[in-house]
Design an enzyme around this catalytic site. Structure first.
Site, PDB file in Angstrom:
ATOM      1  CB  SER A   1      55.888  11.066  45.523  1.00 49.57           C
ATOM      2  OG  SER A   1      55.912   9.677  45.780  1.00 49.57           O
TER       3      SER A   1
ATOM      4  CG  HIS B   1      54.660  14.922  46.902  1.00 51.63           C
ATOM      5  ND1 HIS B   1      55.909  15.509  46.826  1.00 51.63           N
ATOM      6  CD2 HIS B   1      54.859  13.706  47.456  1.00 51.63           C
ATOM      7  CE1 HIS B   1      56.823  14.668  47.295  1.00 51.63           C
ATOM      8  NE2 HIS B   1      56.216  13.571  47.680  1.00 51.63           N
TER       9      HIS B   1
ATOM     10  CE  LYS C   1      57.050  14.378  50.933  1.00 51.41           C
ATOM     11  NZ  LYS C   1      56.223  13.309  51.446  1.00 51.41           N
TER      12      LYS C   1
HETATM   13  C1  LIG Z   1      56.216  12.143  52.280  1.00 46.30           C
HETATM   14  C2  LIG Z   1      54.915  11.503  52.254  1.00 46.30           C
HETATM   15  C3  LIG Z   1      54.317  11.042  53.423  1.00 46.30           C
HETATM   16  C4  LIG Z   1      55.019  11.061  54.756  1.00 46.30           C
HETATM   17  O1  LIG Z   1      55.068  12.328  55.275  1.00 46.30           O
HETATM   18  P1  LIG Z   1      56.075  12.661  56.465  1.00 46.30           P
HETATM   19  O2  LIG Z   1      55.458  13.812  57.142  1.00 46.30           O
HETATM   20  O3  LIG Z   1      57.390  12.986  55.854  1.00 46.30           O
HETATM   21  O4  LIG Z   1      56.135  11.451  57.339  1.00 46.30           O
HETATM   22  C5  LIG Z   1      53.054  10.496  53.341  1.00 46.30           C
HETATM   23  N1  LIG Z   1      52.413  10.399  52.157  1.00 46.30           N
HETATM   24  C6  LIG Z   1      52.965  10.827  51.015  1.00 46.30           C
HETATM   25  C7  LIG Z   1      52.204  10.712  49.737  1.00 46.30           C
HETATM   26  C8  LIG Z   1      54.238  11.377  51.019  1.00 46.30           C
HETATM   27  O5  LIG Z   1      54.787  11.784  49.877  1.00 46.30           O
END
Ligand SMILES: *Cc1c(COP(=O)(O)O)cnc(C)c1O
Length: 397
Positions: A185, A213, A245
């Protein structure tokens, strides 16, 4: 008498002094391409809502309908009285979308990683992790009694070395789990999951990918990284993701074999002991899958905008790192400069957050932009112009 909580104020003051505290902006309305933040109309350029689904009419209608039919809360955790037809249907649809035998929905991606990883590997096992994996993976690994090893970021030769050393370990490890983000990310680069899976396969290790992502972004119709590399389900054992996301809502999930899912929900405390999603959340996630399956134009437009923006930034002379996805970091170097660039962009009408130490190394501060399919071509032009103007003013160009 000693004040038992004086450290709270002191530590916070330290953070403020070092400029490491989060200064929260307030979004006054939906996360739409043009939104109102702290009273100013700006172009949203850093949300994870890649496809604009958080404000899509079909998702909103589904959520509203579910409130009417099912109410606003589920009443319980899923194993007791909170397992609604909407949750079950969502898992069926997600598994079908992913081409997996089964899927399981968690309250969040964080809950999926922190609840499942420590169950997959424990005492006598080894977890092998990319050095830049997400914090929720790191916490999941910390909750495990397994031994840990880290390999250099996306470096498959190093992974091979780590696994080779592990093979010589005595007594032999019971199980080995290799775990990686799909898309990283902070840099927007893609894990070489095809080669990771091949090396793990040679050593009989499980493969777990966190595709938070990559979903809605990579692969056929946004099906994610396993689809992107055309991998088989017996090569990637756990495909984890999130509805927070590109799917535009909230919730974590895993996909894989039926036995993975049966194991996971019986073992993950975050799943067993935390209330299930409100009906409108489950219904909106279902609608998000509908939209991904029936409106491929969102993913197409996301990539059109992405390619154009990346090229424009490079042509202007910005450094954009090694990104291969709609996450495009604009590398600045020093933290203060990244913050000034972000502030200037905001004044010019573009909201893009600075990413600074300790999230990235001290000299690697950047503005992290995330493209959005709901933008128009004119919006992208607007953003490019703002970056050019701010970049010149701050002598980055
Ligand atoms: C955003 C993210 C998470 C967490 O996801 P949520 O559903 O928002 O708790 C886990 N792993 C990665 C790589 C992320 O970017």
């Amino acid at each position: 008498m000693r004040d038992p909580v004086s450290f709270l104020g002191q530590e916070y003051a330290d953070l403020v002094r070092q400029e490491l505290d989060w200064k929260l902006r307030v979004l006054e309305g939906p996360s739409a391409p043009w939104c109102q933040i702290d009273g100013k109309r700006v172009l949203m350029f850093c949300s994870n809502n890649y496809l604009g689904l958080s404000n899509h009419p079909r998702l909103k209608a589904a959520a509203t309908r579910a409130v009417e039919t099912h109410g606003v809360g589920s009443g319980s955790v899923r194993p007791i009285a909170g397992n609604m037809d909407l949750h079950v249907e969502l898992e069926h649809r997600l598994a079908k979308f992913k081409g997996a035998e089964a899927s399981l929905v968690y309250q969040s991606g964080f809950a999926a990683n922190s609840g499942l990883i420590p169950q997959l590997a424990g005492e006598g096992d080894l977890i092998v992790s990319d050095e830049l994996n997400h914090g929720s993976i790191i916490d999941g690994v910390r909750l495990s009694r397994a031994e840990r090893a880290v390999y250099h970021h996306t470096d498959v030769d190093d992974l091979r070395k780590v696994l080779g050393t592990a093979e010589a370990h005595a007594p032999a490890y019971r199980r080995i789990l290799v775990i990686t983000d799909g898309v990283f990310s902070m840099d927007g680069d893609i894990a070489p999951l095809d080669r990771i899976a091949a090396v793990a396969g040679e050593h009989g290790a499980m493969v777990y990918v966190d595709d938070a992502h990559g979903e809605g972004v990579l692969g056929a119709g946004g099906r994610g990284i396993v689809s992107h590399f055309s991998l088989r389900r017996d090569q990637v054992h756990v495909e984890m993701g999130t509805f927070s996301k590109a799917f535009g809502v909230v919730g974590g999930h895993i996909s894989g074999s039926r036995s993975l899912v049966d194991f996971a929900y019986n073992r993950s405390r975050t799943w067993l002991l935390s209330g299930s999603h409100p009906p409108p959340v489950a219904a909106a996630c279902l609608a998000a899958i509908d939209v991904l399956e029936s409106e491929p134009e969102h993913v197409t437009r996301l990539w059109e905008h992405t390619r154009r923006f990346k090229k424009a930034m490079k042509d202007l002379g910005f450094r954009t790192g090694k990104s291969e996805t709609p996450i495009t970091p604009i590398m600045v170097g020093e933290s203060g400069l990244a913050k000034r660039l972000s502030q200037r962009l905001f004044e010019l009408g573009v909201f893009a957050l600075p990413i600074v130490f300790p999230m990235v190394a001290k000299d690697q501060a950047r503005i992290r932009t995330i493209m959005n399919a709901a933008l128009t071509a004119d919006d992208v032009t607007f953003a490019i112009s703002a970056f050019e103007k701010a970049g010149r003013e701050l002598h980055l160009l």
